[in-house]
Design a protein around this motif. Structure first.
Motif: not given
Length: 124
Positions: A39, A43-46, A107
């Motif tokens: 992360q 930003k979103e956790r990827e 996810s």
């Protein structure tokens, strides 16, 4: 209870390498899928990479394929992420995670347990 402790982060120049480790306790490590996420600020956790239980299958995000390698040592209850050819875009907090499902998933909400994270900073 389940604990995941990441280590190995730090500051590195672009093109350099780091090896992250995640030591797990409180679970039968060999029975779970393991993954790395990251992360960056704002930003979103990827998803980065995942390795399954058993005869492992491995998955990588396109952004890291060919540069990062995930592996696990069930005898040491540890999962690793070898990161080569690092780029400034790889700068993030890196987290390891445990998934109790039977399939490898990308996810973040699918994962059951998380470590505290380790900071990786790549300078240009």
């Amino acid at each position: 209870q389940v604990q995941l402790v990441e280590s190995g982060g730090g500051l590195v120049q672009a093109g350099g390498s780091l090896r992250l480790s995640c030591a797990a306790s409180g679970l039968t490590f060999s029975s779970y899928n393991m993954a790395w996420f990251r992360q960056a600020p704002g930003k979103e956790r990827e998803f980065v990479a995942a390795i399954s239980r058993g005869d492992p299958t491995i998955h990588y995000a396109d952004a890291v394929k060919g540069r990062f390698t995930i592996s696990r040592d069930n005898a040491k209850n540890t999962v690793y992420l070898q990161m080569n050819s690092l780029k400034p875009d790889d700068t993030a907090v890196y987290y390891c995670a445990v998934d109790r499902s039977w399939v490898v998933r990308r996810s973040a909400p699918s994962y059951d347990y998380w470590g505290q994270g380790t900071q990786v900073t790549v300078s240009s």
